[in-house]
Design a protein around this motif. Structure first.
Motif, short mmCIF file in Angstrom:
data_model
loop_
_atom_site.label_atom_id
_atom_site.label_comp_id
_atom_site.label_asym_id
_atom_site.label_seq_id
_atom_site.Cartn_x
_atom_site.Cartn_y
_atom_site.Cartn_z
N LYS A 3 32.82 134.41 14.71
CA LYS A 3 33.57 134.26 15.96
C LYS A 3 34.90 133.57 15.69
CE LYS A 3 29.31 133.71 18.66
NZ LYS A 3 28.52 132.77 19.48
N GLU A 4 34.88 132.59 14.82
CA GLU A 4 36.08 131.91 14.37
C GLU A 4 35.83 131.40 12.95
OE1 GLU A 4 37.03 128.03 16.05
OE2 GLU A 4 35.07 128.01 17.04
N GLN A 173 28.38 127.61 14.91
CA GLN A 173 28.79 128.62 15.90
C GLN A 173 28.02 128.49 17.20
OE1 GLN A 173 31.03 132.25 14.24
NE2 GLN A 173 28.87 132.53 13.80
N GLY A 248 36.44 125.68 12.73
CA GLY A 248 37.86 125.96 12.89
C GLY A 248 38.65 125.84 11.60
#
Length: 396
Positions: A3-4, A173, A248
């Motif tokens: 997702k990131e 996540q 992140g």
């Protein structure tokens, strides 16, 4: 794909390669291996041992706390490496981070010691059970670092360390935590452990008299990734490797985790995978997601130095990457197979190549070309049971 991205903000290892980023990279930059002959039990075999400097540091750690006196080397290796990783990442004592560290074989030295005592005396020592559980490493590391997050242990044979990465990514996540310490630790240089590998007929009996492009292969006890070898050449090594993962893109990121993949082989028997390693095909495709395979510059292979193991993984890579196979490498010819810690060392090798922008080549392997830049690296691991893991890394 994730997702990131998830940042790797610190990596720490101890092995025959050294214990600092600079030491390990210097070890990778030459054509020498770090395998030595040692007397294990009643025989002389090839092994990969920690440096004398690290052994001295582990002994100091053992004497620093009365409780540590009774711990297995695999646990002390984990504590020592975890301290360095967390310190580099800047995670303070009592921080809210998870711990997921595993081992393939567990407390090998203590298992053999306590079992011999039982055979001799007919009874077991008081500490035999609590000091030989597989949960020992994570629980003692969490205790030592006073972490406040979840604490997980597992043994998924030689892919243990990369499975720890999978676990951590899932936790991060999910939003349940932002940081995780992951890795593997192994101290397998014991008579019974070596004997088990010899019983499988995979352990190195080098030297051999084969020659390749002027390189005398008899100088390399482990011929990992040599697809022309006529005998198995796996060598065991002791090591520990830890990585700090954070949600992140961080300023202090060493590399980013972009994709993760996993798969289990439908096995016909419990010690090998199919000739084209379907589990690796599936795990690599999952890690790639929608990414064009041509964008991967390097694959760090599991390649344990066995005839079938090396070739099956190579066949899987050919199927996934078709006519544009990335630069292929491994570190087991140099540092041996460190079982549950091996994935951590491979991850560290990948991060070093990304940061130095230089591939680590194998002296007895012929390469058509070297990558001019390294933007993305795939790291593979698999173990008994066909439990493959692939991690896709990119530059920060």
């Amino acid at each position: 794909m994730l997702k990131e991205p998830i940042s790797i903000t610190a990596i720490s290892s101890i092995s025959s390669l050294g214990q600092t980023f600079d030491e390990v990279w210097e070890s990778y930059e030459n054509d020498s291996h770090f395998l030595t002959e040692a007397d294990i039990g009643n025989q002389s075999v090839w092994v990969s041992k920690l440096t004398e400097t690290v052994k001295g540091a582990i002994q100091i750690l053992r004497q620093s706390d009365a409780n540590y006196k009774y711990l297995d080397d695999s646990v002390l290796f984990g504590i020592y490496t975890a301290r360095k990783a967390v310190g580099t990442a800047g995670w303070g004592e009592g921080s809210n981070f998870g711990v997921n560290i595993g081992s393939s074989r567990g407390a090998t030295s203590l298992f053999e010691k306590y079992h011999q005592e039982f055979l001799t005396e007919g009874k077991s020592s008081t500490l035999s059970s609590p000091t030989t559980t597989l949960g020992n490493i994570s629980s003692w590391v969490a205790h030592d670092l006073k972490s406040k997050g979840p604490e997980i242990s597992h043994s998924i044979t030689c892919s243990t360390a990369l499975h720890a990465v999978l676990n951590a990514v899932a936790w991060i996540q999910s939003g349940m935590t932002d940081k995780f310490l992951v890795g593997g630790s192994e101290a397998p240089l014991t008579p019974f452990t070596i004997a088990q590998m010899q019983a499988l007929k995979v352990y190195s009996r080098m030297p051999s008299r084969a020659q390749s492009r002027g390189i005398d292969k008899k100088n390399y006890p482990c011929l990992a990734m040599d697809l022309d070898k006529k005998q198995n050449t796996m060598v065991l090594g002791e090591a520990s490797g830890m990585a700090c993962l954070e949600k992140g893109i961080k300023k202090n990121s060493l590399a980013l985790i972009e994709g993760i993949g996993y798969a289990t082989e439908p096995l016909e028997h419990g010690v090998s995978i199919s000739t084209d390693a379907q589990c690796f095909q599936d795990s690599m495709k999952m890690a790639l997601g929608n990414l064009n395979p041509f964008e991967v510059d390097v694959v760090v292979m599991h390649a344990p130095g066995t005839i079938k193991g090396d070739l099956s993984e190579f066949n899987a890579i050919k199927k996934v990457f078709c006519n544009k196979i990335p630069f292929l490498t491994t570190n087991k010819w140099k540092v041996g197979h460190t079982f549950g810690a091996s994935g951590s060392l491979s991850l560290e090798m990948a991060v070093l190549m990304l940061n130095h922008q230089r591939p680590v080549s194998i002296p007895f392997v012929t390469y058509e070309a070297l990558p001019k830049t390294i933007e993305k690296v795939m790291v593979n691991a698999v173990g008994f049971g066909g439990n493959a893991v692939s991690i896709l890394l990119s530059k920060r």
